[in-house]
Motif scaffolding. Structure first.
Motif, PDB file in Angstrom:
ATOM      1  N   ILE A 108       0.837  -1.205   0.000  1.00 44.10           N
ATOM      2  CA  ILE A 108       0.000   0.000   0.000  1.00 44.10           C
ATOM      3  C   ILE A 108       0.869   1.251   0.000  1.00 44.10           C
ATOM      4  CG2 ILE A 108      -1.735   1.303   1.293  1.00 44.10           C
ATOM      5  CD1 ILE A 108      -2.750  -1.401   2.382  1.00 44.10           C
ATOM      6  N   ILE A 109       1.916   1.228   0.796  1.00 40.59           N
ATOM      7  CA  ILE A 109       2.806   2.392   0.895  1.00 40.59           C
ATOM      8  C   ILE A 109       3.473   2.682  -0.438  1.00 40.59           C
ATOM      9  CG2 ILE A 109       4.984   3.189   1.924  1.00 40.59           C
ATOM     10  CD1 ILE A 109       3.984   1.795   4.546  1.00 40.59           C
ATOM     11  N   THR A 110       3.987   1.659  -1.099  1.00 36.51           N
ATOM     12  CA  THR A 110       4.655   1.904  -2.381  1.00 36.51           C
ATOM     13  C   THR A 110       3.649   2.286  -3.468  1.00 36.51           C
ATOM     14  OG1 THR A 110       4.669  -0.491  -2.850  1.00 36.51           O
ATOM     15  CG2 THR A 110       6.653   0.447  -1.856  1.00 36.51           C
ATOM     16  N   ASP A 111       2.410   1.811  -3.342  1.00 36.96           N
ATOM     17  CA  ASP A 111       1.358   2.279  -4.259  1.00 36.96           C
ATOM     18  C   ASP A 111       1.124   3.780  -4.092  1.00 36.96           C
ATOM     19  OD1 ASP A 111       0.969  -0.198  -5.363  1.00 36.96           O
ATOM     20  OD2 ASP A 111      -0.994  -0.563  -4.459  1.00 36.96           O
ATOM     21  N   ILE A 112       1.152   4.237  -2.849  1.00 37.08           N
ATOM     22  CA  ILE A 112       0.992   5.675  -2.586  1.00 37.08           C
ATOM     23  C   ILE A 112       2.158   6.452  -3.188  1.00 37.08           C
ATOM     24  CG2 ILE A 112       0.975   7.424  -0.752  1.00 37.08           C
ATOM     25  CD1 ILE A 112      -0.556   5.352   0.980  1.00 37.08           C
ATOM     26  N   PHE A 113       3.381   5.951  -3.003  1.00 34.38           N
ATOM     27  CA  PHE A 113       4.563   6.606  -3.597  1.00 34.38           C
ATOM     28  C   PHE A 113       4.358   6.788  -5.100  1.00 34.38           C
ATOM     29  CE2 PHE A 113       8.023   4.950  -0.414  1.00 34.38           C
ATOM     30  CZ  PHE A 113       7.422   5.661   0.604  1.00 34.38           C
ATOM     31  N   VAL A 129      12.702   2.641   1.299  1.00 28.31           N
ATOM     32  CA  VAL A 129      13.410   2.903   0.039  1.00 28.31           C
ATOM     33  C   VAL A 129      13.612   1.605  -0.731  1.00 28.31           C
ATOM     34  CG1 VAL A 129      15.584   3.706  -0.972  1.00 28.31           C
ATOM     35  CG2 VAL A 129      14.530   4.998   0.896  1.00 28.31           C
ATOM     36  N   GLU A 130      14.018   0.551  -0.033  1.00 33.18           N
ATOM     37  CA  GLU A 130      14.216  -0.748  -0.693  1.00 33.18           C
ATOM     38  C   GLU A 130      12.905  -1.271  -1.281  1.00 33.18           C
ATOM     39  OE1 GLU A 130      18.000  -2.502   1.915  1.00 33.18           O
ATOM     40  OE2 GLU A 130      15.942  -3.022   2.490  1.00 33.18           O
ATOM     41  N   ALA A 131      11.811  -1.134  -0.530  1.00 33.09           N
ATOM     42  CA  ALA A 131      10.509  -1.612  -1.015  1.00 33.09           C
ATOM     43  C   ALA A 131      10.087  -0.843  -2.269  1.00 33.09           C
ATOM     44  CB  ALA A 131       9.453  -1.462   0.076  1.00 33.09           C
ATOM     45  N   ALA A 132      10.318   0.462  -2.271  1.00 34.02           N
ATOM     46  CA  ALA A 132       9.947   1.276  -3.436  1.00 34.02           C
ATOM     47  C   ALA A 132      10.784   0.913  -4.654  1.00 34.02           C
ATOM     48  CB  ALA A 132      10.101   2.756  -3.101  1.00 34.02           C
ATOM     49  N   ASP A 179      12.359   4.354  -9.516  1.00 34.08           N
ATOM     50  CA  ASP A 179      13.729   4.858  -9.437  1.00 34.08           C
ATOM     51  C   ASP A 179      13.867   5.696  -8.164  1.00 34.08           C
ATOM     52  OD1 ASP A 179      15.598   7.431 -10.128  1.00 34.08           O
ATOM     53  OD2 ASP A 179      16.397   5.596 -11.029  1.00 34.08           O
ATOM     54  N   VAL A 180      15.000   5.564  -7.469  1.00 39.62           N
ATOM     55  CA  VAL A 180      15.162   6.210  -6.169  1.00 39.62           C
ATOM     56  C   VAL A 180      14.933   7.713  -6.240  1.00 39.62           C
ATOM     57  CG1 VAL A 180      17.687   6.450  -6.380  1.00 39.62           C
ATOM     58  CG2 VAL A 180      16.613   6.374  -4.108  1.00 39.62           C
ATOM     59  N   ASP A 181      15.394   8.354  -7.301  1.00 44.03           N
ATOM     60  CA  ASP A 181      15.246   9.805  -7.401  1.00 44.03           C
ATOM     61  C   ASP A 181      13.833  10.234  -7.800  1.00 44.03           C
ATOM     62  OD1 ASP A 181      17.814  10.798  -6.632  1.00 44.03           O
ATOM     63  OD2 ASP A 181      18.622   9.999  -8.500  1.00 44.03           O
ATOM     64  N   GLU A 182      12.954   9.263  -8.115  1.00 48.46           N
ATOM     65  CA  GLU A 182      11.566   9.583  -8.419  1.00 48.46           C
ATOM     66  C   GLU A 182      10.758   9.840  -7.149  1.00 48.46           C
ATOM     67  OE1 GLU A 182      10.503   7.279 -12.569  1.00 48.46           O
ATOM     68  OE2 GLU A 182      10.346   6.154 -10.698  1.00 48.46           O
ATOM     69  N   PHE A 183      11.135   9.170  -6.045  1.00 47.29           N
ATOM     70  CA  PHE A 183      10.327   9.289  -4.828  1.00 47.29           C
ATOM     71  C   PHE A 183      11.091   9.837  -3.630  1.00 47.29           C
ATOM     72  CE2 PHE A 183      12.196   5.046  -4.658  1.00 47.29           C
ATOM     73  CZ  PHE A 183      12.645   4.963  -3.352  1.00 47.29           C
ATOM     74  N   ALA A 184      12.408   9.674  -3.596  1.00 47.06           N
ATOM     75  CA  ALA A 184      13.168  10.054  -2.403  1.00 47.06           C
ATOM     76  C   ALA A 184      13.050  11.533  -2.029  1.00 47.06           C
ATOM     77  CB  ALA A 184      14.633   9.662  -2.570  1.00 47.06           C
ATOM     78  N   PRO A 185      12.955  12.469  -2.995  1.00 46.31           N
ATOM     79  CA  PRO A 185      12.813  13.870  -2.589  1.00 46.31           C
ATOM     80  C   PRO A 185      11.538  14.179  -1.817  1.00 46.31           C
ATOM     81  CG  PRO A 185      13.628  13.742  -4.851  1.00 46.31           C
ATOM     82  CD  PRO A 185      13.209  12.349  -4.457  1.00 46.31           C
ATOM     83  N   ASN A 196      -2.270  -0.713  -8.911  1.00 45.53           N
ATOM     84  CA  ASN A 196      -2.141   0.308  -7.871  1.00 45.53           C
ATOM     85  C   ASN A 196      -3.518   0.537  -7.228  1.00 45.53           C
ATOM     86  OD1 ASN A 196      -2.024   2.999  -6.568  1.00 45.53           O
ATOM     87  ND2 ASN A 196      -0.005   3.111  -7.509  1.00 45.53           N
ATOM     88  N   LEU A 197      -3.557   0.499  -5.900  1.00 41.65           N
ATOM     89  CA  LEU A 197      -4.828   0.568  -5.179  1.00 41.65           C
ATOM     90  C   LEU A 197      -5.403   1.979  -5.073  1.00 41.65           C
ATOM     91  CD1 LEU A 197      -4.037  -1.877  -2.233  1.00 41.65           C
ATOM     92  CD2 LEU A 197      -5.397  -2.346  -4.276  1.00 41.65           C
ATOM     93  N   MET A 198      -4.566   2.984  -5.198  1.00 46.07           N
ATOM     94  CA  MET A 198      -5.025   4.349  -4.929  1.00 46.07           C
ATOM     95  C   MET A 198      -6.199   4.805  -5.803  1.00 46.07           C
ATOM     96  SD  MET A 198      -3.928   5.952  -2.301  1.00 46.07           S
ATOM     97  CE  MET A 198      -4.555   7.563  -2.777  1.00 46.07           C
ATOM     98  N   PRO A 199      -6.191   4.571  -7.141  1.00 46.49           N
ATOM     99  CA  PRO A 199      -7.340   5.011  -7.939  1.00 46.49           C
ATOM    100  C   PRO A 199      -8.648   4.349  -7.514  1.00 46.49           C
ATOM    101  CG  PRO A 199      -5.463   4.557  -9.362  1.00 46.49           C
ATOM    102  CD  PRO A 199      -5.103   4.047  -8.004  1.00 46.49           C
ATOM    103  N   PHE A 200      -8.571   3.104  -7.072  1.00 49.06           N
ATOM    104  CA  PHE A 200      -9.776   2.371  -6.663  1.00 49.06           C
ATOM    105  C   PHE A 200     -10.284   2.883  -5.310  1.00 49.06           C
ATOM    106  CE2 PHE A 200      -7.405  -0.316  -9.548  1.00 49.06           C
ATOM    107  CZ  PHE A 200      -8.389  -0.722 -10.436  1.00 49.06           C
ATOM    108  N   ILE A 201      -9.354   3.211  -4.410  1.00 43.24           N
ATOM    109  CA  ILE A 201      -9.755   3.790  -3.121  1.00 43.24           C
ATOM    110  C   ILE A 201     -10.365   5.164  -3.335  1.00 43.24           C
ATOM    111  CG2 ILE A 201      -8.883   4.643  -0.903  1.00 43.24           C
ATOM    112  CD1 ILE A 201      -6.762   2.407  -1.021  1.00 43.24           C
ATOM    113  N   LEU A 202      -9.784   5.945  -4.227  1.00 40.40           N
ATOM    114  CA  LEU A 202     -10.301   7.280  -4.529  1.00 40.40           C
ATOM    115  C   LEU A 202     -11.719   7.206  -5.105  1.00 40.40           C
ATOM    116  CD1 LEU A 202      -9.792  10.330  -4.605  1.00 40.40           C
ATOM    117  CD2 LEU A 202      -8.678  10.011  -6.832  1.00 40.40           C
TER     118      LEU A 202
END
Length: 538
Positions: free
Chosen positions: A199-204, A246-249, A255-261, A503-509
């Motif tokens: 769920i967390i990485t889906d949010i990322f 970070v490892e899960a994402a 890519d690390v620089d897509e979400f780490a900032p 990805n679960l987010m669109p369905f939850i939304l």
């Protein structure tokens, strides 16, 4: 005066709040060349960010003053937010009640007696609409302390913004979304670790495309410290959690620089001022090295440890509660001297009840006096170069790195939690701290020394039992008046997505937009993912 009397010390051991030894006097670190100094400290706004993540820090912008608030109904909390904003607060921070935190509706048997008690009760989009009524979400940054049900609350926030005519790419704020610390120290989890990490990485991934200004996680050491850890354990365990996310994402294909900032952190601030300043500086330095060296991040923003601070709730005392104003002032000062990006100051009466308007205002004024009258915000990293602070920064860095190394040897943070290593370490530190209080080797003013007879505290904020009744009544009306076919279809689609890999987010939304409740959405995920059962550590 005799030589013997002159050399007498007032106590046998001088220790920090974390029981680390304090030397009588500190000198420059041996063999500290200019090159080593530059490598360890650098300049503010530059790797390794020991001295702060921005070159000018508070000379450009003060930290965000974000008072944590939420209680009873959405209407009551909305009034408190407007009050705090009128008093000069610069960001919102939402506290949710326990049923909301663990994905139960207010009408569930499990919610009985807890509705609206420690935060605001949110069941459906209707509650969220009231919570943020007349608060323009494109002009304010909102932090939401929510973890297991974070995806649902984020979806509700996006849906409310859309109803205000605001696109999701304009929204700024943070969801805590840190489930690992729930297994460690707090307990408001729902699903097992593997499913929670999905769920967390889906949010990322979702926010990278649709809510790019949103901080997708606030990796929290706060509750680890509240549970009894030392300062070094707070840093070590928190950054180990960060490594796991970070490892899960990365493993999910990002890519690390897509979400780490967009990663952020959340730390405690204790009353031991110098140890806390060293803690914040050490945390920044360690994280910068982890991101650049371990994960090969290329974007300097990926190396930055941005953090919110809350003063230490566990240090507040029910005895002589006015003393808590002094404690909170020292803790807030430590956070500012340590370079925090946002700050919540606890209210004096929080050891007894939720804060009244008056005590919440005093807590906010504490920040404002530090910001505008103390002078500590006029220069960057004002304690840099203090022999004691630099030695403390180095000590905490070494101890935290040793903890991270041990967790790596176990096989990572999830395995360390499953084996009980983290919980046992915190329990040991908490027991030592409590022993020190009970044997009076650690003085807590008003608790084990300087005790007075006190009258019961008056005018505390109390949550009326009618709150639960009214909230359940409103939920019933919403459930009876909504489009039942649309709700059923949205929940069926969510279940299929959970059984697959979408990805679960669109369905939850989609589900929240048709007024599916938090409990209904979380129960669908419970059916697919199961529930986590805690391992008892003896």
């Amino acid at each position: 005066m005799s030589k013997e009397k002159k050399n007498l010390l007032r106590k046998s051991d001088f220790l920090t709040a974390s029981s680390a030894n304090i030397e009588e006097i500190y000198y420059p670190l041996p063999n500290n060349t200019k090159e080593e100094y530059k490598e360890k400290l650098g300049s503010p706004g530059e790797f390794p960010f020991t001295r702060g993540i921005h070159s000018k820090m508070y000379r450009s912008n003060l930290w965000t003053m974000r008072q944590y608030a939420g209680f009873a109904t959405a209407e009551e909390s909305n009034k408190r937010y407007k009050y705090l904003l009128a008093q000069g607060q610069t960001g919102l921070s939402v506290a949710f009640d326990l049923p909301t935190q663990i994905g139960y509706d207010s009408d569930c048997p499990e919610a009985a007696g807890e509705v609206g008690k420690v935060g605001v009760a949110i069941d459906t989009l209707a509650d969220m609409e009231i919570l943020f009524a007349d608060i323009p979400l494109d002009q304010i940054s909102t932090s939401m302390t929510i973890n297991a049900s974070a995806a649902v609350l984020l979806a509700l926030y996006i849906a409310v913004a859309e109803k205000q005519g605001i696109k999701s790419d304009k929204l700024r704020g943070t969801i805590q979304n840190d489930i690992l610390k729930e297994y460690i120290s707090r307990g408001t989890y729902i699903y097992p670790p593997t499913q929670s990490m999905r769920i967390i990485t889906d949010i990322f991934s979702y926010c990278k495309e649709s809510v790019p200004l949103w901080n997708t996680i606030s990796i929290s050491g706060y509750h680890i410290r509240e549970a009894g850890s030392t300062a070094s354990e707070e840093v070590g365990f928190t950054l180990a959690d960060g490594i796991a996310y970070v490892e899960a994402a990365i493993n999910s294909g990002l890519d690390v620089d897509e979400f780490a900032p967009r990663l952020s952190f959340f730390f405690n601030s204790f009353t031991d001022l110098f140890e806390e300043v060293g803690k914040f500086r050490a945390a920044r330095r360690i994280w910068a090295k982890i991101m650049r060296e371990r994960f090969q991040a290329k974007n300097p923003k990926s190396w930055m440890l941005r953090f919110h601070t809350q003063t230490a709730g566990s240090t507040l005392t029910a005895q002589q509660p006015d003393n808590n104003i002094v404690r909170v002032t020292i803790q807030a000062l430590a956070a500012v001297l340590g370079g925090t990006q946002s700050l919540h100051t606890n209210s004096k009466d929080e050891a007894l009840a939720l804060p009244t308007e008056e005590s919440a205002r005093i807590a906010l004024r504490t920040q404002q006096i530090i910001a505008y009258e103390s002078g500590v915000a006029e220069t960057v990293d004002p304690l840099a170069g203090s022999y004691y602070v630099e030695a403390t920064t180095d000590r905490i860095e070494k101890e935290a790195l040793d903890i991270i190394k041990r967790i790596d040897e176990i096989g990572g943070m999830v395995k360390a939690i499953e084996q009980g290593f983290v919980q046992a370490s915190i329990q040991k530190s908490a027991y030592k701290y409590q022993q020190d209080i009970e044997n009076q080797s650690r003085v807590i003013v008003g608790v084990n020394k300087f005790i007075i007879e006190e009258k019961p505290v008056e005018n505390l904020l109390k949550i009326d039992d009618s709150v639960e009744k009214n909230q359940v009544s409103r939920l019933k009306k919403i459930k009876n008046s909504r489009d039942q076919v649309a709700v059923k279809e949205a929940l069926i689609k969510l279940k299929r997505a959970a059984q697959g890999t979408e990805n679960l987010m669109p369905f939850i939304l989609n589900a929240v937009k048709v007024y599916a409740s938090i409990g209904e959405i979380c129960n669908i995920l419970r059916e697919v993912f199961g529930e986590y059962k805690e391992n008892i550590i003896l």
